[in-house]
Write a protein that holds these residues in place. Structure first.
Motif, PDB file in Angstrom:
ATOM      1  N   GLN A   1     -70.716  -6.833   9.354  1.00  0.00           N
ATOM      2  CA  GLN A   1     -70.128  -7.288   8.095  1.00  0.00           C
ATOM      3  C   GLN A   1     -68.859  -6.512   7.763  1.00  0.00           C
ATOM      4  OE1 GLN A   1     -71.081  -9.831   6.323  1.00  0.00           O
ATOM      5  NE2 GLN A   1     -72.944 -10.317   7.445  1.00  0.00           N
ATOM      6  N   LEU A   2     -68.853  -5.213   8.070  1.00  0.00           N
ATOM      7  CA  LEU A   2     -67.657  -4.409   7.802  1.00  0.00           C
ATOM      8  C   LEU A   2     -66.483  -4.877   8.651  1.00  0.00           C
ATOM      9  CD1 LEU A   2     -66.354  -1.998   6.391  1.00  0.00           C
ATOM     10  CD2 LEU A   2     -67.193  -0.540   8.253  1.00  0.00           C
ATOM     11  N   THR A   3     -66.757  -5.188   9.915  1.00  0.00           N
ATOM     12  CA  THR A   3     -65.702  -5.685  10.792  1.00  0.00           C
ATOM     13  C   THR A   3     -65.155  -7.016  10.290  1.00  0.00           C
ATOM     14  OG1 THR A   3     -66.744  -4.595  12.685  1.00  0.00           O
ATOM     15  CG2 THR A   3     -65.145  -6.319  13.155  1.00  0.00           C
ATOM     16  N   GLN A   4     -66.048  -7.920   9.882  1.00  0.00           N
ATOM     17  CA  GLN A   4     -65.617  -9.205   9.353  1.00  0.00           C
ATOM     18  C   GLN A   4     -64.793  -9.022   8.081  1.00  0.00           C
ATOM     19  OE1 GLN A   4     -69.274 -11.370   8.853  1.00  0.00           O
ATOM     20  NE2 GLN A   4     -69.410 -11.956  11.015  1.00  0.00           N
ATOM     21  N   PHE A   5     -65.194  -8.082   7.236  1.00  0.00           N
ATOM     22  CA  PHE A   5     -64.459  -7.852   5.988  1.00  0.00           C
ATOM     23  C   PHE A   5     -63.056  -7.326   6.256  1.00  0.00           C
ATOM     24  CE2 PHE A   5     -63.209  -4.646   2.815  1.00  0.00           C
ATOM     25  CZ  PHE A   5     -63.028  -5.473   1.721  1.00  0.00           C
ATOM     26  N   VAL A   6     -62.930  -6.373   7.170  1.00  0.00           N
ATOM     27  CA  VAL A   6     -61.618  -5.779   7.449  1.00  0.00           C
ATOM     28  C   VAL A   6     -60.658  -6.820   8.015  1.00  0.00           C
ATOM     29  CG1 VAL A   6     -60.391  -4.101   8.872  1.00  0.00           C
ATOM     30  CG2 VAL A   6     -62.526  -3.456   7.745  1.00  0.00           C
ATOM     31  N   PHE A   7     -61.093  -7.551   9.057  1.00  0.00           N
ATOM     32  CA  PHE A   7     -60.201  -8.535   9.676  1.00  0.00           C
ATOM     33  C   PHE A   7     -59.978  -9.734   8.760  1.00  0.00           C
ATOM     34  CE2 PHE A   7     -61.515  -6.164  13.418  1.00  0.00           C
ATOM     35  CZ  PHE A   7     -60.321  -6.067  14.129  1.00  0.00           C
TER      36      PHE A   7
ATOM     37  N   SER B   1     -59.990  -9.700   5.456  1.00  0.00           N
ATOM     38  CA  SER B   1     -59.082  -9.281   4.386  1.00  0.00           C
ATOM     39  C   SER B   1     -57.642  -9.240   4.875  1.00  0.00           C
ATOM     40  CB  SER B   1     -59.502  -7.895   3.866  1.00  0.00           C
ATOM     41  OG  SER B   1     -60.813  -7.924   3.349  1.00  0.00           O
ATOM     42  N   PHE B   2     -57.445  -8.796   6.114  1.00  0.00           N
ATOM     43  CA  PHE B   2     -56.090  -8.725   6.682  1.00  0.00           C
ATOM     44  C   PHE B   2     -55.460 -10.114   6.749  1.00  0.00           C
ATOM     45  CE2 PHE B   2     -53.383  -9.041  10.471  1.00  0.00           C
ATOM     46  CZ  PHE B   2     -52.400  -8.118  10.150  1.00  0.00           C
TER      47      PHE B   2
ATOM     48  N   SER C   1     -56.354 -13.717  -2.302  1.00  0.00           N
ATOM     49  CA  SER C   1     -57.072 -12.497  -1.914  1.00  0.00           C
ATOM     50  C   SER C   1     -57.509 -11.694  -3.131  1.00  0.00           C
ATOM     51  CB  SER C   1     -56.186 -11.639  -1.005  1.00  0.00           C
ATOM     52  OG  SER C   1     -55.036 -11.185  -1.709  1.00  0.00           O
TER      53      SER C   1
END
Length: 220
Positions: A105-111, A113-114, A124
């Motif tokens: 979930q953290l990986t999905q959130f970072v990419f 959000s970018f 956003s």
């Protein structure tokens, strides 16, 4: 002597004690190399959880044996067995399952959000507002769930102590026709744990409903 609760379990397993015997080689928490060039992340997480269970059980057993005699006089064997099995299994589940979800979930959130910032900064802002609200709800739910999980493990430990005592004294129990009484005691302990688990299920359902509602409202 304090009852052997989950906090006592964590304290004992984290104690700095003399080194384990040389013939006990603690397993590395990282998965070992295999002949395959690639292993799925879920497999690695499962291996890591299994090795974490192994290390926790061995260390807990070692540290328990170092406790004073008064500790064993005041703590039932069934509770100790429950802690060394059920509680350690919980640790393994967190390592192999929950951490996997958190990192994904953290990986999905970072990419995500970018890319969202690149596409539409205004959108956003709305998305981040909803994410912040969900994060607060999740933090409250996590704290509540943690308290309930601790109580559930305590109830399982108490029920295991009842079962261990009834098995150890089975001949005496049968001689005095106490099977129904012991069964009722064990059933009561399991019933209390079941009630707490049902509260956990309701709490998870409410958390999921609120999170999904906020997620849906962002697109309306």
């Amino acid at each position: 002597q304090q009852p052997f609760t989950r906090k006592t379990f964590i304290f004992i397993i984290s104690q700095q004690t003399p080194p384990l015997p040389q013939n006990l080689n603690m397993k590395q928490t990282q998965p070992t190399k295999t002949n395959h060039t690639y292993t799925y992340p879920s497999q690695k997480n499962t291996q890591t959880g299994s090795r974490g269970n192994y290390n926790a059980r061995v260390k807990l057993h070692h540290n328990l044996l170092l406790q004073e005699a008064a500790f064993f006089d005041s703590t039932e064997t069934g509770i100790l067995l429950s802690r060394i099995n059920n509680d350690v299994n919980k640790i393994g589940q967190v390592i192999s399952f929950h951490i996997n979800i958190v990192f994904r979930q953290l990986t999905q959130f970072v990419f995500g959000s970018f890319f969202l910032l690149k596409i539409s900064p205004q959108m956003s802002l709305v998305a981040f507002t909803g994410i912040g609200f969900i994060a607060i709800i999740s933090a409250i739910y996590g704290q509540f769930s943690r308290v309930l999980a601790e109580k559930v493990q305590d109830k399982f430990a108490e029920a295991s102590a009842i079962a261990e005592t009834s098995f150890r004294m089975s001949e005496t129990i049968r001689a005095f026709n106490g099977i129904n009484l012991e069964t009722s005691k064990y059933e009561a302990g399991q019933g209390e744990a079941l009630e707490l688990e049902e509260v956990q299920a309701w709490a998870y359902g409410m958390h999921k409903f609120i999170a999904d509602s906020v997620e849906t409202s962002k697109y309306e």
